[in-house]
Design a protein around this motif. Sequence first.
Motif, PDB file in Angstrom:
ATOM      1  N   LEU A   1       6.684   0.478  10.149  1.00  0.00           N
ATOM      2  CA  LEU A   1       5.886  -0.592  10.736  1.00  0.00           C
ATOM      3  C   LEU A   1       5.353  -1.571   9.690  1.00  0.00           C
ATOM      4  O   LEU A   1       4.612  -2.491  10.031  1.00  0.00           O
ATOM      5  CB  LEU A   1       4.714   0.009  11.521  1.00  0.00           C
ATOM      6  N   GLY A   2       5.719  -1.385   8.436  1.00  0.00           N
ATOM      7  CA  GLY A   2       5.321  -2.342   7.411  1.00  0.00           C
ATOM      8  C   GLY A   2       3.937  -2.124   6.856  1.00  0.00           C
ATOM      9  O   GLY A   2       3.403  -2.985   6.153  1.00  0.00           O
ATOM     10  N   VAL A   3       3.301  -0.971   7.158  1.00  0.00           N
ATOM     11  CA  VAL A   3       1.963  -0.700   6.635  1.00  0.00           C
ATOM     12  C   VAL A   3       2.037  -0.134   5.222  1.00  0.00           C
ATOM     13  O   VAL A   3       1.256  -0.510   4.353  1.00  0.00           O
ATOM     14  CB  VAL A   3       1.210   0.277   7.561  1.00  0.00           C
ATOM     15  N   ALA A   4       2.954   0.792   5.000  1.00  0.00           N
ATOM     16  CA  ALA A   4       3.108   1.424   3.689  1.00  0.00           C
ATOM     17  C   ALA A   4       4.368   0.909   3.008  1.00  0.00           C
ATOM     18  O   ALA A   4       5.409   0.765   3.641  1.00  0.00           O
ATOM     19  CB  ALA A   4       3.180   2.944   3.838  1.00  0.00           C
ATOM     20  N   GLY A   5       4.266   0.649   1.707  1.00  0.00           N
ATOM     21  CA  GLY A   5       5.393   0.113   0.963  1.00  0.00           C
ATOM     22  C   GLY A   5       5.965   1.049  -0.079  1.00  0.00           C
ATOM     23  O   GLY A   5       6.848   0.653  -0.853  1.00  0.00           O
ATOM     24  N   HIS A   6       5.487   2.288  -0.128  1.00  0.00           N
ATOM     25  CA  HIS A   6       5.991   3.273  -1.095  1.00  0.00           C
ATOM     26  C   HIS A   6       5.568   4.647  -0.615  1.00  0.00           C
ATOM     27  O   HIS A   6       4.383   4.873  -0.339  1.00  0.00           O
ATOM     28  CB  HIS A   6       5.419   2.993  -2.491  1.00  0.00           C
ATOM     29  N   LEU A   7       6.507   5.578  -0.500  1.00  0.00           N
ATOM     30  CA  LEU A   7       6.205   6.943  -0.098  1.00  0.00           C
ATOM     31  C   LEU A   7       6.149   7.822  -1.341  1.00  0.00           C
ATOM     32  O   LEU A   7       7.128   7.916  -2.082  1.00  0.00           O
ATOM     33  CB  LEU A   7       7.268   7.464   0.876  1.00  0.00           C
ATOM     34  N   HIS A   8       4.997   8.443  -1.573  1.00  0.00           N
ATOM     35  CA  HIS A   8       4.798   9.361  -2.701  1.00  0.00           C
ATOM     36  C   HIS A   8       4.720  10.786  -2.187  1.00  0.00           C
ATOM     37  O   HIS A   8       3.946  11.080  -1.260  1.00  0.00           O
ATOM     38  CB  HIS A   8       3.501   9.037  -3.450  1.00  0.00           C
TER      39      HIS A   8
ATOM     40  N   GLU B   1       4.469  10.752  10.734  1.00  0.00           N
ATOM     41  CA  GLU B   1       3.430   9.721  10.687  1.00  0.00           C
ATOM     42  C   GLU B   1       3.598   8.842   9.454  1.00  0.00           C
ATOM     43  O   GLU B   1       3.480   7.608   9.531  1.00  0.00           O
ATOM     44  CB  GLU B   1       2.051  10.370  10.694  1.00  0.00           C
ATOM     45  N   ALA B   2       3.855   9.468   8.315  1.00  0.00           N
ATOM     46  CA  ALA B   2       4.009   8.708   7.072  1.00  0.00           C
ATOM     47  C   ALA B   2       5.184   7.740   7.164  1.00  0.00           C
ATOM     48  O   ALA B   2       5.067   6.558   6.822  1.00  0.00           O
ATOM     49  CB  ALA B   2       4.196   9.665   5.895  1.00  0.00           C
ATOM     50  N   ILE B   3       6.332   8.228   7.645  1.00  0.00           N
ATOM     51  CA  ILE B   3       7.511   7.366   7.723  1.00  0.00           C
ATOM     52  C   ILE B   3       7.343   6.310   8.806  1.00  0.00           C
ATOM     53  O   ILE B   3       7.832   5.183   8.669  1.00  0.00           O
ATOM     54  CB  ILE B   3       8.784   8.201   7.938  1.00  0.00           C
ATOM     55  N   SER B   4       6.606   6.629   9.877  1.00  0.00           N
ATOM     56  CA  SER B   4       6.385   5.616  10.908  1.00  0.00           C
ATOM     57  C   SER B   4       5.559   4.458  10.358  1.00  0.00           C
ATOM     58  O   SER B   4       5.786   3.292  10.710  1.00  0.00           O
ATOM     59  CB  SER B   4       5.703   6.225  12.134  1.00  0.00           C
ATOM     60  N   LEU B   5       4.596   4.732   9.471  1.00  0.00           N
ATOM     61  CA  LEU B   5       3.826   3.655   8.846  1.00  0.00           C
ATOM     62  C   LEU B   5       4.695   2.831   7.902  1.00  0.00           C
ATOM     63  O   LEU B   5       4.492   1.621   7.747  1.00  0.00           O
ATOM     64  CB  LEU B   5       2.621   4.233   8.106  1.00  0.00           C
ATOM     65  N   VAL B   6       5.676   3.480   7.283  1.00  0.00           N
ATOM     66  CA  VAL B   6       6.646   2.749   6.468  1.00  0.00           C
ATOM     67  C   VAL B   6       7.460   1.816   7.351  1.00  0.00           C
ATOM     68  O   VAL B   6       7.663   0.629   7.039  1.00  0.00           O
ATOM     69  CB  VAL B   6       7.569   3.744   5.724  1.00  0.00           C
TER      70      VAL B   6
ATOM     71  N   MET C   1       0.852  -1.192   0.000  1.00  0.00           N
ATOM     72  CA  MET C   1       0.000   0.000   0.000  1.00  0.00           C
ATOM     73  C   MET C   1       0.886   1.240   0.000  1.00  0.00           C
ATOM     74  O   MET C   1       1.854   1.328   0.753  1.00  0.00           O
ATOM     75  CB  MET C   1      -0.906  -0.007   1.240  1.00  0.00           C
ATOM     76  N   ASP C   2       0.558   2.210  -0.845  1.00  0.00           N
ATOM     77  CA  ASP C   2       1.324   3.447  -0.933  1.00  0.00           C
ATOM     78  C   ASP C   2       0.800   4.471   0.073  1.00  0.00           C
ATOM     79  O   ASP C   2      -0.353   4.422   0.479  1.00  0.00           O
ATOM     80  CB  ASP C   2       1.227   4.039  -2.337  1.00  0.00           C
ATOM     81  N   ILE C   3       1.662   5.402   0.440  1.00  0.00           N
ATOM     82  CA  ILE C   3       1.238   6.504   1.292  1.00  0.00           C
ATOM     83  C   ILE C   3       1.637   7.815   0.626  1.00  0.00           C
ATOM     84  O   ILE C   3       2.756   7.943   0.107  1.00  0.00           O
ATOM     85  CB  ILE C   3       1.827   6.385   2.712  1.00  0.00           C
ATOM     86  N   TYR C   4       0.696   8.760   0.587  1.00  0.00           N
ATOM     87  CA  TYR C   4       0.907  10.051  -0.051  1.00  0.00           C
ATOM     88  C   TYR C   4       1.109  11.116   1.029  1.00  0.00           C
ATOM     89  O   TYR C   4       0.303  11.231   1.962  1.00  0.00           O
ATOM     90  CB  TYR C   4      -0.293  10.422  -0.932  1.00  0.00           C
ATOM     91  N   TYR C   5       2.175  11.892   0.898  1.00  0.00           N
ATOM     92  CA  TYR C   5       2.494  12.958   1.837  1.00  0.00           C
ATOM     93  C   TYR C   5       2.328  14.291   1.128  1.00  0.00           C
ATOM     94  O   TYR C   5       3.009  14.565   0.135  1.00  0.00           O
ATOM     95  CB  TYR C   5       3.920  12.808   2.351  1.00  0.00           C
ATOM     96  N   THR C   6       1.412  15.112   1.598  1.00  0.00           N
ATOM     97  CA  THR C   6       1.143  16.401   0.972  1.00  0.00           C
ATOM     98  C   THR C   6       1.223  17.515   2.015  1.00  0.00           C
ATOM     99  O   THR C   6       1.023  17.286   3.203  1.00  0.00           O
ATOM    100  CB  THR C   6      -0.253  16.436   0.322  1.00  0.00           C
TER     101      THR C   6
END
Length: 404
Positions: free
Chosen positions: A52-59, A45-50, A1-6
Amino acid sequence: MDIYYTVGSEEIGDGAENPPTRMLRRQEALSLSQAGAMERIALQEAISLVRLGVAGHLHIPHESHLEDAVTRAVACAETLAVGVPVTIGKELVTADREPGGLQALACAAARERHQLLPPAAGAEGGRAYISPGWPSGEECARLAHKLVYEMGYSQADVARIFEMVDGYERPAMWTRQGINRILWKECDGEKYPRYYYREEAGAMSRRAGRRHLPGASFHVMAVLGDERAEAAAQRFDAALAEPHHHILPVDPRHPDRGLAGLLRTVMDHGFFRTLYVTSPNAVFTTPTQRRVVYDLALFRGVQVVEDGTRIDAVDDNPHYNRLLREGTELFAALWVRDKATIVEESRSLAHARKKAAGWHSQGCSLRGIAARLNEEAIPPPSGKGAWGPSAVKEQLDSEREAGR
C-alpha cells in the motif's frame, strides 16, 4: 519508512540497527515461528503495508525469524516484486544471487503474479478500496481504519505515519484529531462511520477454495487455447455427469477479458468450476506464467484440464510445487488484505482471557502468563506496551465473572 518484522517478544538485535520509532514494527507470535507464510499474521500485515506504499523497506533482524527456506523465499519475493528492498540482519536480499535456486524461482513466480494482478486491481464502487499511495481522502480513511482496527496503532501514531509517508498535498498537517474526523462523523452528538469500511475475519481472508465466494452456486467453464479449444471443451463437458451452466471462451491477449480478468474473477467471485486449456504453449508467454495461473486456479478450487488431462500439480518437482503453493497462499491473503480491514480473533482480549485461563489452570504464574501473552503478540488492554501480572489478573477476574 521502514518496517521491522520480528518473531516472539525479543528486542531488535543481532547486528541489525534499532528503528528510530516502533510505529512500524510487526511482531509475530512465537508459536508461529515454524509456520508457513499463510499462517504468519504479522508477516502478512508487514507486506500489506509495503503493497500500500506505507513502508519502503522490510527489515528482518535475524535469519531465525524466517528460518524455513521456502517461507523466507516467498516472503522476500512478494516484497521484491513491488520494488521494495528486504534486509535480513545486515544482508540485502536479491532475486538472482543463485539463479535456479529457491529465491530466483520464488521471485519469478511473484513477478508473474504481480504482472497479472497488480496490487491496485480490484475495486469498490468503481474505485480501488485502498490503492498504492492512497491518493483520495476516502482511501486515507480506509487505510487509517486498517491501521487502527487491524494493526492496533493509535490515532496519534497513524497521524505521524501519514505525516511521514503521505506524498500528496493536503489542506493541513495530519493530527490525531484529523484522523478521528476522517474515520467518524457526528450527528446529534453520536459518532457514525464516515465511509464504508469492509471488515473480514482473518480465517476467511486465508480460506482456500471457492465455496465461500458469492458466485459459487454457478458452474462455468473458462476456455483458453487455439481454434479447437471451444469444441474440445464442449465434448469434455458433454461427457460429465454434471455439465457446466455455461462455457466461456477467454482471449488471453484481450486487454479487458484476458488472463488478468479471468484471474480476478477466479479470486473474487468463484463461479468458474473448470479451466480448460488447449495448446498451453500458445496461451502462456512463459512456463512460469502457466504454473502461476494454474496454481491460483487450483488454490481457488477450480478444476484445471489441459488438452483433456486433469492437472492436479503444476510441476513434476514436488519441492517447486510447495514453493509455488506457499507463494500463492501468501499472495491470496494479501489480495484480500488490500480490500478490507482484517479482524484477527487471535489478537482479541477474549482470546487472551481464554489462553490466560488455560495456562493459569495448569499452574502458570501471573508473570509467566504475561510473558507468554507477550510472546504470542496479543495486545494488552491498553493496546500499547506489554502485558504485566496486574493486567493478567484483571483478565482472569473478568473470565471468572463471565463464567458465573
